[in-house]
Scaffold this motif. Structure first.
Motif, short mmCIF file in Angstrom:
data_model
loop_
_atom_site.label_atom_id
_atom_site.label_comp_id
_atom_site.label_asym_id
_atom_site.label_seq_id
_atom_site.Cartn_x
_atom_site.Cartn_y
_atom_site.Cartn_z
N VAL A 131 -13.70 4.04 -5.23
CA VAL A 131 -12.87 2.82 -5.51
C VAL A 131 -12.78 2.55 -7.01
O VAL A 131 -13.58 2.52 -7.55
N HIS A 135 -14.92 6.58 0.35
CA HIS A 135 -13.87 6.83 -0.90
C HIS A 135 -14.48 6.40 -2.12
O HIS A 135 -15.46 5.52 -2.17
N ALA A 169 -15.80 -2.40 -7.42
CA ALA A 169 -15.31 -1.23 -7.32
C ALA A 169 -16.30 0.02 -8.05
O ALA A 169 -17.08 -0.78 -8.67
N ASP A 170 -16.13 1.08 -7.73
CA ASP A 170 -17.01 2.00 -8.53
C ASP A 170 -16.78 2.20 -9.91
O ASP A 170 -17.55 2.44 -10.87
N VAL A 214 -15.85 -3.84 -0.06
CA VAL A 214 -15.42 -2.90 -1.22
C VAL A 214 -16.86 -2.37 -1.55
O VAL A 214 -16.80 -1.14 -1.80
N TYR A 267 0.96 -1.21 -0.02
CA TYR A 267 0.08 -0.01 0.08
C TYR A 267 0.89 1.21 0.03
O TYR A 267 1.66 1.28 0.70
N LEU A 295 -7.30 -0.22 -6.69
CA LEU A 295 -7.08 -1.73 -6.38
C LEU A 295 -6.52 -2.11 -7.54
O LEU A 295 -6.73 -2.18 -8.77
N THR A 317 -18.08 0.49 0.56
CA THR A 317 -17.04 1.71 0.96
C THR A 317 -17.98 2.93 0.79
O THR A 317 -18.06 3.33 -0.50
N ARG A 367 -8.97 2.13 3.62
CA ARG A 367 -10.27 2.83 3.92
C ARG A 367 -10.25 3.65 5.12
O ARG A 367 -11.13 4.71 5.36
N VAL A 423 -9.75 8.52 -2.78
CA VAL A 423 -9.74 7.57 -3.72
C VAL A 423 -8.94 6.33 -3.60
O VAL A 423 -7.81 6.46 -2.75
N ILE A 424 -9.33 5.19 -3.33
CA ILE A 424 -8.60 3.77 -3.21
C ILE A 424 -8.28 3.15 -4.76
O ILE A 424 -9.62 2.90 -5.35
N PHE A 451 -7.36 -3.69 2.91
CA PHE A 451 -8.35 -2.74 2.32
C PHE A 451 -9.04 -1.87 3.64
O PHE A 451 -9.09 -0.70 3.34
#
Length: 652
Positions: free
Chosen positions: A421, A419, A440-441, A413, A330, A373, A416, A364, A370-371, A360
């Protein structure tokens, strides 16, 4: 054009060719074959215009190539012949290598040459498997497309162009016939070989056949080499362990080995005290054992022999200032957290899922916006770890633990709300690993990525990871069923067209990562960031009111329980064929059969109670997620309040 693939395995290369040729309008049929008779039968039944052999370990019979033109994909430069081309290229410090497309002939790899492409090899080359999935696959695609274009334009039929005979090419080509590489060619001398030499030998044998060596008096095949430039110790001595890997001393440093495969059952007897006294497995309290013939995390194979070996933990956000073994990393940059998880072959065991979930949750908790992956460079993820499951004392129970651990990760995820993602798919993905990205988004991928978002080929496995929620939201119900039941590879461009992906970009890895970083930064710094989070939260709340996430999970896991514990052993048989490459050894089945019976009986009792109107605990729900509706509502309210405070808090 009707094209038949004859291949020993429908692997990453053949799947990439399948995707690209199908997108160009060709009708592709794939036959995985293990004998000449199977090839003859396939050619007669399919009646193709052209046969392509993307990866074939046996010769094509004369009856086939004399009737239909057959093109062979050989992972070597012009003139190179033999079954160990990439192994020799890495071992011999070649500065460049290539792929040759040649026509089938009587002698193996000796037919006329249709195309030949080369690429540079770094002085510190990747593993053979990584090289195969990367430059070799790209060169093979270009070569096959070039050869097919010559057929389609009529150049070959009109004799305007003809393939180059091998005899002519050998007058100038630097390739040559090489024998199959033996273990004697790969052997490691821990007292003499430098760390770099050990790593090169291991990379030349990855992911098969591995390098045979003796560790703690156990004969094992070694896989997954990583350099280590801080730990030091006696050559051949196991110095430390971390996340399933072991660190071994070399004459000038050390090397991490992530995976081992015990050579024979003797390893089990040498390690296991019960076996030494003649006792059976029924008295064993261990969840896993060495399990000969299965590639497993190194610490799992050596087990109790590593009792005195110290752990060498490394924080996921530790500075990247030296070479070592790290599965999860990370880092943060410009309000963006980047979480990479590079698991061997993309498989994720129960323990790895839990570690990734913890990582994760840490990401978070950070004051980022923003995350991202990132998965691994070769694989994004391939879902549950079938090898570890096969080696467990109770494969059905371990399958259950593994799928629930995957579900727990996906659940976090999806939920979340603090953030945005992003899933940045640098490598291929399959089964639950492909579905993980959809949590994820936004989902982006490289053009070369191949997806296999299905489970059915693993003994009609139903699948979980909330796919019944995530997949239809993106592609619609009909397309979701087509993808999961059709069991066909999906190319990145097509995946983008149907909504599985949001965008595809980047000609190479570096360009993809650069563009991904720019997009993540733009989101984090954009003026509409707060509005995006509010919209995301509202969508999730609307979805939850329409149908709770827990219901999707319950329904999926009811099917999975039947797959794992029910009377039909299809999943277990398919898993064993996969793990043992089609030839699983005999296994004592009484324990496994009893697991089926116990699970089937439990399933029957649960269904009977539900039909009778009695209150029952959802069959597939893990205890940590078995919350009453009121608790769930309170949790969502708390999450909403935290998000609102975060969005509208005054700037510091």
């Amino acid at each position: 054009m009707r094209i038949l693939f004859l291949t020993s395995a429908h692997n990453s290369l053949s799947q990439r060719l399948f995707v690209e040729l199908a997108e160009r309008g060709h009708e592709i049929r794939v036959n995985v074959v293990a004998s000449g008779a199977e090839m003859i039968d396939a050619a007669e039944q399919r009646a193709p215009d052209l046969i392509v052999a993307p990866m074939l370990k046996i010769a094509i019979p004369t009856e086939v190539y004399t009737r239909t033109r057959c093109l062979i994909v050989h992972p070597g430069i012009k003139g190179d012949r033999g079954p160990s081309s990439l192994d020799w290229a890495i071992t011999s410090h070649e500065k460049s290598w290539g792929v040759t497309i040649l026509e089938a002939a009587e002698d193996f790899d000796a037919g006329p040459i249709w195309a030949s492409l080369e690429f540079a090899l770094d002085s510190d080359p990747p593993s053979k498997s990584s090289l195969y999935r990367g430059p070799v696959t790209e060169a093979a695609l270009c070569g096959v497309l070039e050869a097919i274009a010559r057929i389609e334009t009529g150049e070959v039929q009109s004799r305007v162009w003809r393939p180059e005979p091998l005899s002519e090419a050998m007058s100038y080509a630097r390739g040559r016939l090489r024998p199959s590489m033996k273990q004697a060619d790969r052997s490691i001398d821990w007292e003499k070989d430098s760390a770099a030499t050990v790593i090169r030998k291991l990379r030349a044998a990855d992911s098969a056949p591995g390098v045979l060596s003796k560790l703690l008096d156990i004969d094992c095949f070694l896989f997954g080499a990583h350099a280590e430039d801080r730990l030091r110790g006696a050559p051949g001595q196991i110095l430390a362990r971390r996340d399933g890997a072991i660190c071994i001393g070399a004459v000038d440093g050390a090397v991490w080995i992530s995976h081992l495969k015990a050579k024979s059952d003797q390893a089990n007897r040498d390690i296991c005290r019960l076996a030494q006294i003649g006792a059976g497995c029924e008295r064993c309290a261990e969840e896993f054992c060495a399990a000969s013939g299965i590639k497993l995390p190194a610490t799992q194979v050596l087990g109790p022999l590593l009792r005195d070996t110290p752990d060498a933990p490394l924080a996921i956000d530790a500075p990247d200032d030296h070479q070592t073994f790290r599965e999860i990393v990370y880092r943060e940059e410009d309000k963006v957290g980047y979480l990479s998880f590079d698991f061997y072959n993309g498989a994720m065991s129960t323990a790895q899922c839990k570690r990734l979930r913890d990582a994760f949750l840490y990401a978070r908790s950070r004051p980022t916006r923003v995350i991202v992956l990132l998965g691994g460079r070769d694989f994004w993820s391939n879902g549950i770890h079938l090898n570890v499951i096969e080696a467990s004392a109770d494969p059905a129970q371990e399958s259950w633990r593994n799928i629930n651990a995957m579900d727990d990760l996906v659940h976090e995820v999806i939920n979340t709300m603090s953030h945005i993602v992003i899933a940045g798919m640098r490598g291929n993905a399959g089964a639950g690993g492909a579905i993980l990205a959809l949590a994820a988004d936004q989902v982006f991928a490289r053009p070369s990525v191949v997806l296999n978002p299905h489970y059915r080929s693993m003994g009609e496995l139903y699948g979980s990871e909330y796919w019944t929620y995530l997949l239809p939201k993106r592609v619609g119900q009909d397309k979701a069923l087509e993808l999961t039941q059709g069991c066909q590879p999906l190319g990145a461009r097509k995946a983008c067209e149907i909504g599985f992906l949001d965008d595809v970009f980047g000609d190479d890895m570096e360009m993809f990562e650069k563009e991904l970083r720019l997009r993540a930064m733009a989101l984090a710094q954009g003026p509409d960031y707060a509005a995006l989070l509010v919209k995301k939260l509202q969508r999730r709340l609307d979805d939850e009111l329409a149908k709770p996430l827990a219901s999707y999970r319950d329904e999926e896991l009811q099917w999975m329980r039947a797959n794992f514990f029910g009377p039909d052993p299809a999943y277990h048989e398919a898993r064993r064929r996969f793990v043992f490459k089609g030839a699983p050894p005999m296994r004592v089945s009484s324990e496994q059969t009893s697991a089926f019976q116990r699970g089937d009986a439990k399933l029957a009792r649960w269904r009977k109670a539900r039909q009778a109107g009695n209150r029952v605990t959802p069959l597939g729900q893990s205890p940590e997620n078995d919350r009453a509706p009121l608790q769930l509502a309170r949790a969502w309210t708390d999450r909403l309040q935290v998000t609102i405070r975060r969005l509208f808090a005054p700037a510091p």
